[in-house]
Design an enzyme around this catalytic site. Structure first.
Site, PDB file in Angstrom:
ATOM      1  N   ASP A  34       0.848  -1.196   0.000  1.00 34.95           N
ATOM      2  CA  ASP A  34       0.000   0.000   0.000  1.00 34.95           C
ATOM      3  C   ASP A  34       0.880   1.241   0.000  1.00 34.95           C
ATOM      4  O   ASP A  34       1.664   1.451   0.932  1.00 34.95           O
ATOM      5  CB  ASP A  34      -0.906   0.020   1.227  1.00 34.95           C
ATOM      6  CG  ASP A  34      -2.022  -0.996   1.136  1.00 34.95           C
ATOM      7  OD1 ASP A  34      -2.871  -0.864   0.244  1.00 34.95           O
ATOM      8  OD2 ASP A  34      -2.039  -1.931   1.967  1.00 34.95           O
ATOM      9  N   GLY A 142      -7.116   2.833   3.390  1.00 35.79           N
ATOM     10  CA  GLY A 142      -6.247   3.747   4.126  1.00 35.79           C
ATOM     11  C   GLY A 142      -5.841   3.323   5.511  1.00 35.79           C
ATOM     12  O   GLY A 142      -4.736   3.618   5.957  1.00 35.79           O
ATOM     13  N   GLY A 145      -7.741  -2.479  10.353  1.00 34.73           N
ATOM     14  CA  GLY A 145      -8.565  -2.696  11.541  1.00 34.73           C
ATOM     15  C   GLY A 145     -10.002  -2.236  11.428  1.00 34.73           C
ATOM     16  O   GLY A 145     -10.710  -2.199  12.438  1.00 34.73           O
ATOM     17  N   ASP A 175      -9.551  -7.142  -0.197  1.00 34.35           N
ATOM     18  CA  ASP A 175      -8.641  -6.482   0.744  1.00 34.35           C
ATOM     19  C   ASP A 175      -9.463  -5.784   1.819  1.00 34.35           C
ATOM     20  O   ASP A 175     -10.363  -4.998   1.511  1.00 34.35           O
ATOM     21  CB  ASP A 175      -7.778  -5.467  -0.017  1.00 34.35           C
ATOM     22  CG  ASP A 175      -6.733  -4.798   0.861  1.00 34.35           C
ATOM     23  OD1 ASP A 175      -6.562  -5.212   2.018  1.00 34.35           O
ATOM     24  OD2 ASP A 175      -6.083  -3.848   0.366  1.00 34.35           O
ATOM     25  N   GLY A 176      -9.147  -6.090   3.084  1.00 38.50           N
ATOM     26  CA  GLY A 176      -9.803  -5.415   4.196  1.00 38.50           C
ATOM     27  C   GLY A 176     -10.609  -6.365   5.055  1.00 38.50           C
ATOM     28  O   GLY A 176     -11.594  -6.930   4.582  1.00 38.50           O
ATOM     29  N   SER A 199      -5.818  -8.740  11.172  1.00 38.30           N
ATOM     30  CA  SER A 199      -6.737  -9.738  11.728  1.00 38.30           C
ATOM     31  C   SER A 199      -6.586 -11.101  11.076  1.00 38.30           C
ATOM     32  O   SER A 199      -6.841 -12.123  11.710  1.00 38.30           O
ATOM     33  CB  SER A 199      -8.186  -9.255  11.591  1.00 38.30           C
ATOM     34  OG  SER A 199      -8.560  -9.150  10.219  1.00 38.30           O
TER      35      SER A 199
END
Length: 225
Positions: A34, A142, A145, A175-176, A199
């Site tokens: 990123d 950006g 969590g 992603d995420g 996570s």
């Protein structure tokens, strides 16, 4: 179905990055980089300079996500630092998408597109024939969590349907908040590549080797469900 795992390196322990990279390189299929400019999103992350150091240790490809307001400033730098994929935010590049995709190819990299949760696959349809990687964000970009945005599952399903119907060749990356609680939903929706952050990987165990083993087991269990 062949699934691939990608470690999000903004989440790793930078006090021990060489050892972590050496271990991750044995488990991962890609490394997710990123690059955040502090303007598009109020955060700062990795850089092409760091990529050059990473590239001395890893053997797997790097996928660069340019979360920047001026992605063209970063394409050449990312390519020369060793990127295989360079992915651009759809909401940033709408008026220059085709030119920037070609510029990425001119540097012998593969272009990708990133879709935020509030954007639909239908909106970005005209770009899909030009890319090799479609990253569907399951959180706003950006910051690590964040809570999983379940509405984005519709984007994965639509991306898979559009790919099959039109014979497009892009891989679908998510992603995420990708972890043992969301693997099953992401697999069922049609994801191919899973970006692993805090996570899903780095917070699973202080020992990165153990964390990788736990992640592998969690994913295999999700496939069996």
């Amino acid at each position: 179905m062949e699934y691939k795992m990608s470690a999000s390196l903004m989440c790793m322990d930078f006090l021990d990055f060489k050892q972590q990279l050496e271990i991750l390189d044995k488990y991962m299929d890609l490394f997710h980089i990123d690059i955040i400019d502090g303007v598009y999103s109020k955060n700062l992350s990795l850089s092409p300079t760091l990529m050059e150091y990473f590239n001395k240790v890893i053997t797997k490809p790097m996928d660069v996500h340019l979360a920047t307001l001026y992605p063209e400033d970063w394409i050449e730098l990312s390519a020369k630092a060793g990127a295989k994929y360079i992915s651009l935010q759809y909401d940033v590049i709408q008026n220059q998408a085709f030119r920037l995709f070609q510029k990425i190819r001119d540097y012998n990299c593969l272009p990708g597109l990133v879709i935020n949760p509030a954007i639909t696959v239908e909106q970005s349809f005209n770009c899909l024939s030009k890319i090799d990687l479609l990253t569907i964000m399951m959180v706003d970009p950006g910051f690590p969590g964040q809570k999983f945005v379940y509405e984005s599952l519709k984007n994965i399903e639509e991306a898979a349907n559009v790919r099959e119907k039109n014979n497009f060749s892009y891989k679908i990356q998510v992603d995420g908040s990708v972890n043992q609680n969301t693997y099953k939903s992401l697999i069922d929706a049609g994801a191919d590549i899973f970006v692993l952050g805090s996570s899903g990987l780095f917070n699973l165990d202080q020992d990165i080797n153990n964390a990788c083993e736990i992640q592998k087991k969690d994913f295999l269990n999700a496939i069996k469900k």
